[in-house]
Design an enzyme around this catalytic site. Structure first.
Site, PDB file in Angstrom:
ATOM      1  N   ASP A   1     -24.699  25.474 -48.036  1.00  0.00           N
ATOM      2  CA  ASP A   1     -24.253  24.903 -46.745  1.00  0.00           C
ATOM      3  C   ASP A   1     -24.911  23.676 -46.238  1.00  0.00           C
ATOM      4  O   ASP A   1     -26.094  23.373 -46.989  1.00  0.00           O
ATOM      5  CB  ASP A   1     -24.344  26.096 -45.587  1.00  0.00           C
ATOM      6  CG  ASP A   1     -23.456  26.137 -44.766  1.00  0.00           C
ATOM      7  OD1 ASP A   1     -22.976  25.234 -44.256  1.00  0.00           O
ATOM      8  OD2 ASP A   1     -23.234  27.197 -44.019  1.00  0.00           O
TER       9      ASP A   1
ATOM     10  N   GLU B   1     -20.883  27.894 -34.254  1.00  0.00           N
ATOM     11  CA  GLU B   1     -22.012  28.297 -34.934  1.00  0.00           C
ATOM     12  C   GLU B   1     -23.116  28.577 -33.815  1.00  0.00           C
ATOM     13  O   GLU B   1     -22.871  29.311 -32.800  1.00  0.00           O
ATOM     14  CB  GLU B   1     -22.684  27.113 -35.596  1.00  0.00           C
ATOM     15  CG  GLU B   1     -21.478  26.579 -36.758  1.00  0.00           C
ATOM     16  CD  GLU B   1     -22.180  25.872 -37.695  1.00  0.00           C
ATOM     17  OE1 GLU B   1     -23.358  25.911 -38.244  1.00  0.00           O
ATOM     18  OE2 GLU B   1     -21.343  24.566 -38.127  1.00  0.00           O
TER      19      GLU B   1
HETATM   20  C1  BGC Z   1     -21.306  25.718 -41.619  1.00  0.00           C
HETATM   21  C2  BGC Z   1     -20.203  26.102 -42.642  1.00  0.00           C
HETATM   22  C3  BGC Z   1     -19.383  24.946 -42.840  1.00  0.00           C
HETATM   23  C4  BGC Z   1     -20.419  23.573 -43.271  1.00  0.00           C
HETATM   24  C5  BGC Z   1     -19.386  22.302 -43.266  1.00  0.00           C
HETATM   25  C6  BGC Z   1     -21.884  24.690 -41.860  1.00  0.00           C
HETATM   26  O1  BGC Z   1     -22.780  24.499 -40.806  1.00  0.00           O
HETATM   27  O2  BGC Z   1     -22.244  26.980 -41.952  1.00  0.00           O
HETATM   28  O3  BGC Z   1     -19.453  27.269 -42.489  1.00  0.00           O
HETATM   29  O4  BGC Z   1     -18.562  25.023 -44.063  1.00  0.00           O
HETATM   30  O5  BGC Z   1     -21.074  23.397 -42.130  1.00  0.00           O
HETATM   31  O6  BGC Z   1     -18.861  22.073 -42.044  1.00  0.00           O
HETATM   32  C1  BGC Z   2     -21.608  21.555 -38.831  1.00  0.00           C
HETATM   33  C2  BGC Z   2     -20.743  20.297 -39.271  1.00  0.00           C
HETATM   34  C3  BGC Z   2     -20.968  19.808 -38.000  1.00  0.00           C
HETATM   35  C4  BGC Z   2     -22.339  19.284 -37.683  1.00  0.00           C
HETATM   36  C5  BGC Z   2     -22.453  18.493 -36.581  1.00  0.00           C
HETATM   37  C6  BGC Z   2     -22.937  21.251 -38.662  1.00  0.00           C
HETATM   38  O1  BGC Z   2     -23.818  22.219 -38.700  1.00  0.00           O
HETATM   39  O2  BGC Z   2     -21.546  22.591 -40.042  1.00  0.00           O
HETATM   40  O3  BGC Z   2     -19.514  20.704 -39.644  1.00  0.00           O
HETATM   41  O4  BGC Z   2     -20.049  18.266 -38.027  1.00  0.00           O
HETATM   42  O5  BGC Z   2     -23.173  20.244 -37.798  1.00  0.00           O
HETATM   43  O6  BGC Z   2     -23.681  17.658 -36.567  1.00  0.00           O
END
Ligand code: BGC
Ligand code: BGC
Length: 851
Positions: free
Chosen positions: A330, A530
């Protein structure tokens, strides 16, 4: 409460869970004291990888690998984000994959249509097969979070979030949505979806609960294979991984939904057996369906970060369950493994990770990984295994044989994106997922020939009805106009009422021109994703009862009220339910708002169009502090059990629900610094004069000794729930919120999170005003805002935001903020403030000077 078919099954599951600790203890698995992180692969289920050994494929993989240099191989195991990598970088470093994170779009803006995505994908593809600068031609994989439709692409069909699909109890629907999502993705040049999420969220305070289908492992297990087959096609058929399908990802392995207190990226403190039976339930069926990738979770299990958990990644997933695809990490999650950083983590490869998600860290990671293979710290055999797994997936998807994304069968078929068939499917999903909690005196279905008022801030609000991971990461910063094919809930109701000859009126605040026969109030959670969505209790909108007041006001006028609640999870809304005649949990339905009208309204012929068939996928709390669903818990009495859901034939008079929230008075929501004019718990308010002297400002009235700044209490929505800050302009003075313990806002800063003040500018003389933050000692940031404030309409309450990135750029160390809000003025000004918080919704966003 009447018995429900599905809740009986759930009770069965729960009974098993009750026995789990006993059984586990009998097997000698659970030790007394600290929970163990020891893994026993033999107690895990086996799965059946559905693809036969393929000698031709193995030959191709071997032949290709024989030509690859060490650099080529290291490049294959790294995935970079399009915000931080160019096609030229891919040409040079031979990276195996790219992704577009939630806020990364072609062209760098907030939104991009399919043509831009396809062109970008072509550019990266061409770079990956361009060998003029050396290397071997290996097409790059392009992954996105297509988690409820191909939701990053402007104009795509936005399907209901997984929580809603969980209510539908319909695997065939989930399969069809996967297939539609895959088509829209391929049309835009995307060949990999980071979906489905197979989390089994056990504590709805977790901000990602809506990404999971259900708290019940059986529901998740029943969907896992269907979701994977929808995206990838069915193994053994010609459609499997053909040009209309994409690679799927079972995520987040493992225990993402089990973390303590529902904390995102936290620790799942559960026995191995519970981890297997609850969090693990979806993985064997996903593997049986041939899922090509699994994403390792950010979270830990009993203290061990998943990205470094060899027992679970290698011994259980790859060996015991025979998973033959590849494991992707991840977002920089490898950097959280002890001893690792974002740019250096041999431990993760050793544990079984095959591809690093290294959005912005890929360059350093490439360098270190290369050196570590050379030094032997990473065994060559492990690297070869990772590369072979990745190449097999690329061959299976036909990447080597299909040419550029725009040349592939669906490449450029933009008619599929938000096309009529997909939208009809999404609308059906909305209908199937609505759950009826209350229907007193059979108020629903409403007669569309009557006069219907539609109220609430969710009524005509497509971003709000879609939730996070919609066009933007947090689902914020967009408007109805950004959803070209979509319909709001209001628009769907309006169309049907008008067609039937009735009258429909939209009024967000519930004021009407003609008294209606019934009101539909649409309200609920604002979008989040998130960790931004993590909450300390299950209270809906703590500190702000405006929706409840709206419902009560309409009721007091003798108007029957139907509440439509938009949320990513069950929340404590007993007061709102009591105040309403009918109450519908609509979850986050997405772009096809008319699905709500299909069920709530009778047809023009007076007949029921569609009955309710949704059943709760999560149990609904009786109080805001209801203890989460736990193994071994005997006293779990939710307000509405898992599986509850009325239909039109049922008696929907559910009586009066208890209105005791269980919340202590004045709980501060996380990230709230000033609430109703007062500093939140753990914070203080101080008024600072030019000579450095401070006065406590928590109790109004208060003033600095030199008279430069005075604070008085005023009314915003209630008595004395805001503060008037008056600067005399004689000398500079500061209104500051101080935190007792420094706050860590790094994670919020990394995303598009803002500092948001609910405020009103009353008067403003020209001169210097700055907004800032303190970070201890000499550390501070201050951004001039006089021009921006002068541009705001005077005398109007607004939520005014400034991006945390801006304050960071101005010098704030976001890891130790001890003054989250400072407003300093050297000029005469009067500004009222009711609330200060971090958030993603604002009416006006202050420009960041110099950016
Ligand atoms: C998330 C994932 C996601 C990835 C890419 C991560 O922060 O936990 O679910 O696929 O970012 O955006
Ligand atoms: C997420 C990404 C997002 C990024 C933003 C990550 O945790 O998974 O998809 O673009 O944070 O900074």
């Amino acid at each position: 409460m009447r018995p429900f078919h599905s809740s009986r099954r759930a009770a069965g599951v729960r009974r098993c869970l009750l026995l789990a600790p006993v059984l586990a203890a009998g097997l000698g698995i659970v030790r007394a004291g600290a929970p163990s992180a020891a893994v026993h692969p033999s107690i895990w289920p086996r799965a059946t990888w559905p693809l036969r050994p393929d000698a031709a494929l193995e030959r191709r993989v071997r032949a290709l690998m024989a030509k690859m240099s060490l650099r080529d191989k290291v490049g294959q195991v790294i995935q970079a984000d399009i915000g931080s990598v160019t096609p030229d970088d891919v040409r040079r470093y031979r990276l195996g994959s790219i992704l577009a994170g939630g806020n990364s779009k072609p062209g760098g803006g907030l939104l991009a249509g399919p043509a831009k995505w396809l062109a970008l994908s072509d550019a990266f593809y061409r770079a990956s097969v361009d060998t003029r600068r050396g290397g071997v031609a290996i097409p790059v994989l392009f992954g996105v979070d297509a988690v409820h439709g191909d939701n990053d692409v402007l104009g795509s069909t936005i399907f209901p979030q997984n929580v809603a699909l969980g209510a539908a109890r319909d695997p065939a629907l989930v399969r069809a949505i996967g297939a539609a999502t895959a088509e829209e993705a391929r049309a835009a040049g995307i060949d990999w979806a980071f979906a489905p999420t197979l989390a089994v969220p056990r504590d709805s305070r977790w901000g990602r609960s809506y990404e999971g289908y259900s708290e019940d492992p059986a529901v998740v297990a029943s969907y896992a294979g269907a979701a994977v087959e929808g995206l990838q096609g069915k193994p053994g058929t010609p459609q499997f991984l053909d040009g209309s399908h994409v690679i799927a990802t079972a995520k987040h392995y493992l225990g993402d939904g089990d973390t303590r207190d529902g904390k995102d990226q936290g620790d799942a403190e559960v026995s191995e057996k519970q981890l297997r039976d609850v969090a693990g339930a979806g993985y064997p069926p996903a593997i049986d369906a041939g899922v090509q990738t699994v994403m390792a979770s950010f979270s830990s299990w009993n203290g061990v970060k998943m990205a470094g958990n060899k027992g679970l990644l290698t011994d259980v997933l790859k060996r015991r369950m025979d998973f033959q695809g590849f494991v992707v990490g991840d977002w920089n999650a490898h950097g959280q493994v002890p001893g690792c950083s974002n740019v250096d983590c041999p431990q993760a490869i050793d544990a079984g990770l095959d591809m690093f998600m290294a959005p912005d860290s890929w360059r350093g990671l490439y360098r270190h990984t290369l050196a570590e293979v050379k030094s032997g710290a990473i065994p060559m055999a492990r690297l070869d295994d990772a590369v072979a797994r990745i190449l097999r997936v690329k061959f299976r998807l036909g990447l080597f044989d299909q040419g550029a994304p725009s040349r592939q069968p669906l490449g450029g078929r933009f008619d599929l994106i938000g096309g009529a068939a997909h939208r009809a499917l999404a609308r059906r999903a909305v209908r199937e997922s609505l759950v009826l909690l209350k229907n007193a005196h059979h108020l629903l279905p409403l007669d569309p020939k009557r006069r219907i008022l539609v109220a609430g801030d969710g009524a005509d609000n497509i971003p709000k009805q879609s939730g996070g991971w919609t066009l933007t990461w947090q689902g914020t910063g967009t408007r109805n106009a950004d959803f070209p094919h979509a319909e709001s809930i209001w628009a769907g109701i309006r169309d049907q009422v008008h067609a039937a000859g009735g009258t429909a009126e939209l009024s967000v605040d519930g004021k009407y021109a003609h008294k209606p026969d019934a009101a539909i109030v649409v309200f609920g959670e604002n979008p989040y994703a998130e960790f931004q969505g993590d909450v300390p209790t299950l209270a809906f909108s703590p500190g702000d009862d405006s929706d409840l007041r709206l419902i009560r006001r309409l009721r007091a006028q003798g108007i029957p009220v139907v509440s439509v609640f938009l949320s990513g999870r069950p929340l404590w809304v007993n007061r709102e339910i009591n105040a309403s005649d009918a109450f519908v949990a609509a979850w986050l339905p997405g772009s096809e708002g008319e699905g709500v009208a299909d069920v709530l309204l009778r047809g023009a012929d007076g007949k029921v169009q569609y009955d309710f068939r949704g059943k709760l996928p999560y149990s609904w709390p009786r109080t805001a502090v209801q203890t989460p669903l736990n193994v071994g818990q005997r006293d779990y009495h939710p307000q509405f059990p898992f599986g509850y859901g009325l239909s039109y034939a049922d008696d929907g008079d559910i009586g009066t629900l208890p209105e005791v929230s269980g919340l202590p008075a004045n709980v501060a929501a996380p990230g709230v610094y000033l609430e109703r004019g007062k500093p939140a718990e753990g914070l203080s308010l101080s008024l600072r004069a030019a000579d450095g002297s401070r006065v406590d400002g928590a109790t109004a009235p208060a003033a600095t000794r030199d008279g430069s700044l005075a604070v008085t209490a005023i009314d915003y929505r209630r008595q004395e729930d805001a503060r008037r800050i008056a600067w005399s302009g004689r000398s500079a003075a500061t209104f500051a919120l101080q935190a007792g313990k420094p706050l860590d806002l790094q994670r919020q800063t990394n995303g598009d999170v803002m500092l948001v003040a609910t405020m009103r500018v009353d008067a403003l003389a020209p001169g210097r005003i700055a907004l800032g933050m303190g970070c201890g000692g000499q550390c501070a940031a201050s951004v001039p805002v006089d021009a921006a404030l002068a541009a705001l309409p005077q005398g109007r309450w607004l939520r005014v935001g400034m991006s945390l990135k801006c304050l960071h750029a101005a010098g704030a160390d976001m890891s130790r903020i001890d003054a989250p809000f400072r407003l300093e003025s050297a000029t005469k000004a009067t500004i009222d403030i009711a609330r200060v918080a971090v958030g993603t919704v604002a009416d006006k966003t202050l420009a960041c000077p110099g950016r």
